[in-house]
Design an enzyme around this catalytic site. Sequence first.
Site, PDB file in Angstrom:
ATOM      1  N   GLU A 250       0.878  -1.171   0.000  1.00 38.64           N
ATOM      2  CA  GLU A 250       0.000   0.000   0.000  1.00 38.64           C
ATOM      3  C   GLU A 250       0.909   1.213   0.000  1.00 38.64           C
ATOM      4  O   GLU A 250       1.618   1.462   0.973  1.00 38.64           O
ATOM      5  CB  GLU A 250      -0.907  -0.067   1.235  1.00 38.64           C
ATOM      6  CG  GLU A 250      -2.170   0.720   1.033  1.00 38.64           C
ATOM      7  CD  GLU A 250      -2.084   2.049   1.695  1.00 38.64           C
ATOM      8  OE1 GLU A 250      -1.608   3.004   1.020  1.00 38.64           O
ATOM      9  OE2 GLU A 250      -2.464   2.146   2.859  1.00 38.64           O
ATOM     10  N   CYS A 284      -2.567   8.084   3.801  1.00 41.12           N
ATOM     11  CA  CYS A 284      -2.403   7.568   2.435  1.00 41.12           C
ATOM     12  C   CYS A 284      -3.608   7.922   1.580  1.00 41.12           C
ATOM     13  O   CYS A 284      -3.483   8.218   0.398  1.00 41.12           O
ATOM     14  CB  CYS A 284      -2.174   6.070   2.460  1.00 41.12           C
ATOM     15  SG  CYS A 284      -3.365   5.196   3.459  1.00 41.12           S
ATOM     16  N   GLU A 383       2.609  12.715  -3.797  1.00 36.93           N
ATOM     17  CA  GLU A 383       2.059  12.700  -2.444  1.00 36.93           C
ATOM     18  C   GLU A 383       2.895  13.648  -1.582  1.00 36.93           C
ATOM     19  O   GLU A 383       4.060  13.379  -1.302  1.00 36.93           O
ATOM     20  CB  GLU A 383       2.139  11.258  -1.914  1.00 36.93           C
ATOM     21  CG  GLU A 383       1.342  11.021  -0.668  1.00 36.93           C
ATOM     22  CD  GLU A 383       1.313   9.554  -0.248  1.00 36.93           C
ATOM     23  OE1 GLU A 383       2.385   8.907  -0.243  1.00 36.93           O
ATOM     24  OE2 GLU A 383       0.225   9.055   0.082  1.00 36.93           O
TER      25      GLU A 383
HETATM   26  P1  NAI Z   1       9.111   5.030   4.401  1.00 33.15           P
HETATM   27  O1  NAI Z   1       8.446   4.408   3.263  1.00 33.15           O
HETATM   28  O2  NAI Z   1      10.610   5.205   4.359  1.00 33.15           O
HETATM   29  O3  NAI Z   1       8.773   4.217   5.752  1.00 33.15           O
HETATM   30  C1  NAI Z   1       7.743   3.260   5.893  1.00 33.15           C
HETATM   31  C2  NAI Z   1       8.296   2.048   6.622  1.00 33.15           C
HETATM   32  O4  NAI Z   1       9.284   1.432   5.800  1.00 33.15           O
HETATM   33  C3  NAI Z   1       8.978   2.326   7.953  1.00 33.15           C
HETATM   34  O5  NAI Z   1       8.713   1.280   8.869  1.00 33.15           O
HETATM   35  C4  NAI Z   1      10.447   2.310   7.577  1.00 33.15           C
HETATM   36  O6  NAI Z   1      11.282   1.972   8.662  1.00 33.15           O
HETATM   37  C5  NAI Z   1      10.474   1.232   6.524  1.00 33.15           C
HETATM   38  N1  NAI Z   1      11.614   1.325   5.600  1.00 33.15           N
HETATM   39  C6  NAI Z   1      12.243   2.445   5.161  1.00 33.15           C
HETATM   40  N2  NAI Z   1      13.272   2.109   4.354  1.00 33.15           N
HETATM   41  C7  NAI Z   1      13.273   0.766   4.256  1.00 33.15           C
HETATM   42  C8  NAI Z   1      14.088  -0.176   3.562  1.00 33.15           C
HETATM   43  N3  NAI Z   1      15.103   0.210   2.799  1.00 33.15           N
HETATM   44  N4  NAI Z   1      13.795  -1.492   3.694  1.00 33.15           N
HETATM   45  C9  NAI Z   1      12.761  -1.892   4.442  1.00 33.15           C
HETATM   46  N5  NAI Z   1      11.981  -1.064   5.140  1.00 33.15           N
HETATM   47  C10 NAI Z   1      12.223   0.258   5.045  1.00 33.15           C
HETATM   48  O7  NAI Z   1       8.451   6.415   4.644  1.00 33.15           O
HETATM   49  P2  NAI Z   1       9.086   7.703   5.377  1.00 33.15           P
HETATM   50  O8  NAI Z   1      10.541   7.841   5.064  1.00 33.15           O
HETATM   51  O9  NAI Z   1       8.767   7.593   6.781  1.00 33.15           O
HETATM   52  O10 NAI Z   1       8.281   8.880   4.705  1.00 33.15           O
HETATM   53  C11 NAI Z   1       8.696   9.436   3.457  1.00 33.15           C
HETATM   54  C12 NAI Z   1       7.516   9.725   2.569  1.00 33.15           C
HETATM   55  O11 NAI Z   1       6.853   8.522   2.244  1.00 33.15           O
HETATM   56  C13 NAI Z   1       6.437  10.571   3.186  1.00 33.15           C
HETATM   57  O12 NAI Z   1       6.706  11.911   3.062  1.00 33.15           O
HETATM   58  C14 NAI Z   1       5.216  10.167   2.407  1.00 33.15           C
HETATM   59  O13 NAI Z   1       5.158  10.877   1.216  1.00 33.15           O
HETATM   60  C15 NAI Z   1       5.470   8.730   2.099  1.00 33.15           C
HETATM   61  N6  NAI Z   1       4.739   7.849   3.031  1.00 33.15           N
HETATM   62  C16 NAI Z   1       3.543   7.381   2.646  1.00 33.15           C
HETATM   63  C17 NAI Z   1       2.808   6.593   3.499  1.00 33.15           C
HETATM   64  C18 NAI Z   1       1.472   6.105   3.106  1.00 33.15           C
HETATM   65  O14 NAI Z   1       0.772   5.486   3.899  1.00 33.15           O
HETATM   66  N7  NAI Z   1       1.057   6.351   1.895  1.00 33.15           N
HETATM   67  C19 NAI Z   1       3.267   6.257   4.848  1.00 33.15           C
HETATM   68  C20 NAI Z   1       4.565   6.783   5.148  1.00 33.15           C
HETATM   69  C21 NAI Z   1       5.250   7.553   4.265  1.00 33.15           C
END
Ligand code: NAI
Length: 481
Positions: A250, A284, A383
């Site tokens: 997602e 999201c 986003e």
């Molecule tokens: P992210 O996608 O980096 O983090 C989400 C999860 O993935 C966290 O648990 C993080 O520790 C994990 N993660 C990060 N890098 C990883 C890797 N290389 N391998 C495995 N797991 C990993 O999101 P972040 O950095 O917190 O936010 C950045 C942008 O992402 C936000 O500004 C937003 O635009 C988007 N985002 C969108 C979400 C949604 O529900 N649509 C939720 C969170 C972020």
Amino acid sequence: MSANPATICINGQWQNAKNKQTIDVFAPSNGKKISAIARGDAPDVDFAVKAARAAFEGVWSKTPAVERGRLLSKLSAKIAEHANELAELEAKDTGKAMKLARNDIAATVRYFEFYGGAADKLHGDTIPFLDGYQVIVNRVPRGVVGHIIPWNYPAQMFGRTIAACLAAGNTTVFKPAEDACLSVIRMTELAHGVGIPPGVINLVTGLGHEAGAALASHPDLDYLSFTGSPEVGTQIQKMAAEHHTPCVLELGGKSPQIVFEDADFDKAIPVIVSAIIQNTGQTCSAGSRVLVQKSIYDRFVAQLADKVRSVRVGAHDADLDCGPLISGAQCERVKGFLARAQADKIPVLAEGAIDENAQPGGYYVKPMLLGPVDPAHELAQLEVFGPVLVVIPFDDEAHAVQVANGTAFGLIAGVWTENGGRQLRVAKQIRVGQVYINGYGAGGGIELPFGGFKRSGYGRAKGFEALHEYTVTQTIVVNHG
Ligand code: NAI
Ligand code: MG
């Protein structure tokens, strides 16, 4: 909170990460340190996957569905009992306003209630086949499921993923986001308290590129669920592909609210504004684009702007319309979008206000309404994950559908019109997982299948669909002569 938040939980045992390191946790409302969590890494993840495997093959696959359901129902009741404590923890940790945190905990209670009740109602099928044969199609759990979740709705994400996963008979290794996970740590403790056996839920906190990557690339996972950014979603799929681990992803959206000339403005405007400021836009399914028919553009936008001007942002415990963003990094990201919009001379139509009592050091941004925005501009395509709503004018139905579908995403949409034929005609042409007509359900509806088209991801969460995601069919063909 009795479990030390700086510990991880493997096989029911709370322990330090093997490297003994921790990560500081800050309150978004004032930027001050409030806690520390364990910085789990590959060795912890490996240990956790082994514990989940042993629990799957041992206790959990032998626990009847009705009993699994009862345990989830007990957890639902236990979370409800601790609702105040959990809402306060969630609000402080994420910065979200208390009323939203309360709603989030109520939704988490609902997830465990729904899947507690559903656990023994998931059944297989039979298929008519050749003479002398009986074909049975069983729905069997996938096995050990990895979950990597974001920081925007930690408690709800725990409910959404864990409740369905366990109801279907799987065990799990859960990697919450480093930016907010205190409620998840506490609920893991409550889960063990109600008798969910050790090893069924293993919790490893840590950084994405460490614990997260170790989990996504682990060779002994049967399934992986990820919610987060599209960029990390791409990396996750590559890591999972090494071991052919199937995924449910997602990855967010750029969800449109489409307002036709016959829309009821009074109904639409409060919902449209709340769908972008909910959780300060860090949702999201935030409705981040409002598409307005040209014939009503000026009148509608004037009313929408008035509503945006009334929005108040403050600390989580001030309980205003919304709170700060999650982190300094997220603040910079949102401000970057706004600075580029300014450089591109996109008009600001309205802005909300930050409460005078909001503390310095908190990650506050003003809610903004901008427009008209070219549908190709990054503000209309990407986003932002902040309280930024963009307005895009359209001519007619066909144009509205084209603009609505004109991004890489396809998560949800809102259609505002009193014309019944148009409601369904438009809804059916929009390539998204959920369409709301004269309403909008950012985050709502535990019963409703949820997930994306296109870059918003694949697979479905919520509702009965999630039980299908967390199981696979096994067909047994009996030649009984
Ligand atoms: P992210 O996608 O980096 O983090 C989400 C999860 O993935 C966290 O648990 C993080 O520790 C994990 N993660 C990060 N890098 C990883 C890797 N290389 N391998 C495995 N797991 C990993 O999101 P972040 O950095 O917190 O936010 C950045 C942008 O992402 C936000 O500004 C937003 O635009 C988007 N985002 C969108 C979400 C949604 O529900 N649509 C939720 C969170 C972020
Ligand atoms: Mg990241």
